[in-house]
Design a protein around this motif. Structure first.
Motif, PDB file in Angstrom:
ATOM      1  N   ASP A 154       0.985   4.197  -2.664  1.00 19.20           N
ATOM      2  CA  ASP A 154       0.780   5.603  -2.265  1.00 19.20           C
ATOM      3  C   ASP A 154       1.894   6.483  -2.823  1.00 19.20           C
ATOM      4  O   ASP A 154       1.640   7.569  -3.354  1.00 19.20           O
TER       5      ASP A 154
ATOM      6  N   LEU B 189       1.494   7.019  -6.444  1.00 18.29           N
ATOM      7  CA  LEU B 189       0.417   7.977  -6.712  1.00 18.29           C
ATOM      8  C   LEU B 189       0.898   9.412  -6.472  1.00 18.29           C
ATOM      9  O   LEU B 189       0.629  10.314  -7.277  1.00 18.29           O
ATOM     10  N   ILE B 190       1.630   9.601  -5.361  1.00 19.78           N
ATOM     11  CA  ILE B 190       2.155  10.941  -5.051  1.00 19.78           C
ATOM     12  C   ILE B 190       3.074  11.408  -6.185  1.00 19.78           C
ATOM     13  O   ILE B 190       3.015  12.554  -6.625  1.00 19.78           O
TER      14      ILE B 190
ATOM     15  N   GLY C 175       1.338  23.121 -14.281  1.00 20.79           N
ATOM     16  CA  GLY C 175       1.969  24.415 -14.009  1.00 20.79           C
ATOM     17  C   GLY C 175       2.696  24.958 -15.224  1.00 20.79           C
ATOM     18  O   GLY C 175       2.578  26.136 -15.559  1.00 20.79           O
TER      19      GLY C 175
ATOM     20  N   ILE D 194       0.851  -1.206   0.000  1.00 15.65           N
ATOM     21  CA  ILE D 194       0.000   0.000   0.000  1.00 15.65           C
ATOM     22  C   ILE D 194       0.880   1.247   0.000  1.00 15.65           C
ATOM     23  O   ILE D 194       0.627   2.196  -0.732  1.00 15.65           O
ATOM     24  N   LEU D 195       1.947   1.195   0.818  1.00 11.59           N
ATOM     25  CA  LEU D 195       2.853   2.337   0.911  1.00 11.59           C
ATOM     26  C   LEU D 195       3.478   2.625  -0.448  1.00 11.59           C
ATOM     27  O   LEU D 195       3.577   3.770  -0.887  1.00 11.59           O
TER      28      LEU D 195
ATOM     29  N   ALA E 234       1.082  17.787 -11.653  1.00 14.07           N
ATOM     30  CA  ALA E 234       1.049  19.180 -11.196  1.00 14.07           C
ATOM     31  C   ALA E 234       2.092  20.016 -11.923  1.00 14.07           C
ATOM     32  O   ALA E 234       1.808  21.142 -12.357  1.00 14.07           O
ATOM     33  N   LEU E 235       3.285  19.459 -12.077  1.00 11.40           N
ATOM     34  CA  LEU E 235       4.349  20.203 -12.770  1.00 11.40           C
ATOM     35  C   LEU E 235       3.964  20.454 -14.228  1.00 11.40           C
ATOM     36  O   LEU E 235       4.139  21.564 -14.754  1.00 11.40           O
TER      37      LEU E 235
ATOM     38  N   VAL F  23       0.936  12.407  -9.108  1.00 11.87           N
ATOM     39  CA  VAL F  23       0.257  13.698  -8.885  1.00 11.87           C
ATOM     40  C   VAL F  23       1.268  14.850  -9.016  1.00 11.87           C
ATOM     41  O   VAL F  23       0.971  15.883  -9.619  1.00 11.87           O
ATOM     42  N   ALA F  24       2.475  14.651  -8.469  1.00  8.73           N
ATOM     43  CA  ALA F  24       3.504  15.699  -8.540  1.00  8.73           C
ATOM     44  C   ALA F  24       3.878  15.973  -9.992  1.00  8.73           C
ATOM     45  O   ALA F  24       4.015  17.131 -10.409  1.00  8.73           O
TER      46      ALA F  24
END
Lengths: 178, 147
Positions: free
Chosen positions: A7, A10-11, A22, A3-4, A18-19, A14-15
């Protein structure tokens, strides 16, 4: 553990998204942010270069030479007697909220646009008296804008170092944007 | 302790945390130049990275805020927010230790101030604590789902 790991994946996703978002938004700005940072002085210098490249600056001899810096009393008399231009180099929002009577907005952070808006008044006479101020004695905006105006051929530019805080502390008259 | 594990408290905490990061990202995404100037005052990153961070971090905060508010992958989002809070805390802490007067830039740009830097440092700690609590509750939820 599994799970970690998912996660973290996924992070990371998402990062990255986001970049990309942006960078994409940046392309649609009027003046996109360059990928390498330029500090305030460098950006102002770039603006001056662009303005200079559009026209050749000429500076006739000044009629009344201002001192390099003005005290509160000198500046107050200058404003009351309307001896020349007063430029407010703080961000425009602060200028709207309150400024020295008759002061025009030439924000350091949007120098090119501000200069273009005031071009007629400024370039009517490059030797006219101009006094510049910003927030307070420790702000660097007025000094940077003065250097830029000097580079553009303005020969009679003085600083009111006390700035807006000195002016308001002395309970001098204020004006707000219409 | 029971209160902090109450489902309504956890819901409010998750929404509040998501709202804070959503707002923080939204205030910065409109003026990346001002945010880059704020980051530059920390004297931590080379000029080659400042604008990349200023362009990428606000949308990242917005996306994580939306994830927390919607409840979708809240565990991963809270983990990322805890990480971000640690980074913010370290950045502010090193600035305070080096005596730098910085503009946090956390919620848009402002005047640099030592007092505000201390306040932001405390804020980062609270955000970290909140994120860890949401992460913990989301992890417990997953465990219960598995059993």
């Amino acid at each position: 553990m599994k799970i970690l790991r998912s996660d973290l994946m996924l992070i990371w996703l998402v990062a990255t998204t986001a970049l990309c978002v942006g960078l994409l938004i940046n392309q649609f700005r009027d003046t996109p942010l360059p990928l390498v940072y330029r500090d305030k002085a460098e950006r102002l210098q770039d603006s001056v270069q662009r303005i200079v490249s559009k026209e050749s600056a000429s500076a006739p001899a000044p009629i009344v030479q201002l001192p390099e810096k003005l005290t509160l009393e000198e500046f107050s008399s200058y404003v009351e007697n309307k001896r020349g231009l007063v430029l407010d180099t703080r961000p425009e929002i602060f200028h709207r909220l309150g400024h020295v009577p008759g002061a025009l907005s030439l924000p350091r952070d949007d120098f090119e646009t501000g200069y273009a808006a005031l071009k007629g008044k400024l370039e009517a006479d490059r030797s006219q008296a101009i006094v510049i101020y910003c927030s307070n004695a420790s702000c660097e905006d007025s000094g940077l804008v003065k250097k830029s105006l000097d580079a553009l051929g303005f020969s009679n530019v003085a600083l009111y170092e006390g700035g807006w805080s000195d002016w308001t502390n002395a309970k001098k008259p204020e004006e707000t944007a219409q | 302790m029971k209160f902090f594990n109450n489902r309504w408290f956890l819901l409010v905490l998750r929404l509040a945390l998501g709202g804070v990061f959503l707002y923080a990202g939204a205030t910065k995404v409109t003026n990346p130049q001002a945010f880059a100037d704020s980051i530059a005052t920390f004297k931590m990153l080379p000029p080659q990275l400042l604008n990349i961070v200023a362009l990428g971090l606000p949308p990242f905060e917005i996306l994580l805020g939306l994830m927390l508010i919607s409840g979708w992958k809240a565990r991963a989002a809270s983990m990322a927010l805890a990480g971000l809070s640690i980074v913010f805390g370290l950045a502010l802490g090193q600035a305070l230790m080096r005596g730098l007067v910085v503009d946090c830039g956390c919620f848009g740009s402002g005047e640099p101030s030592t007092l505000k830097t201390w306040a932001s440092f405390g804020q980062a700690f609270l955000l970290f604590a909140g994120s860890i609590w949401v992460f913990r509750s989301a992890s417990n939820g997953l465990k219960q789902d598995a059993t």
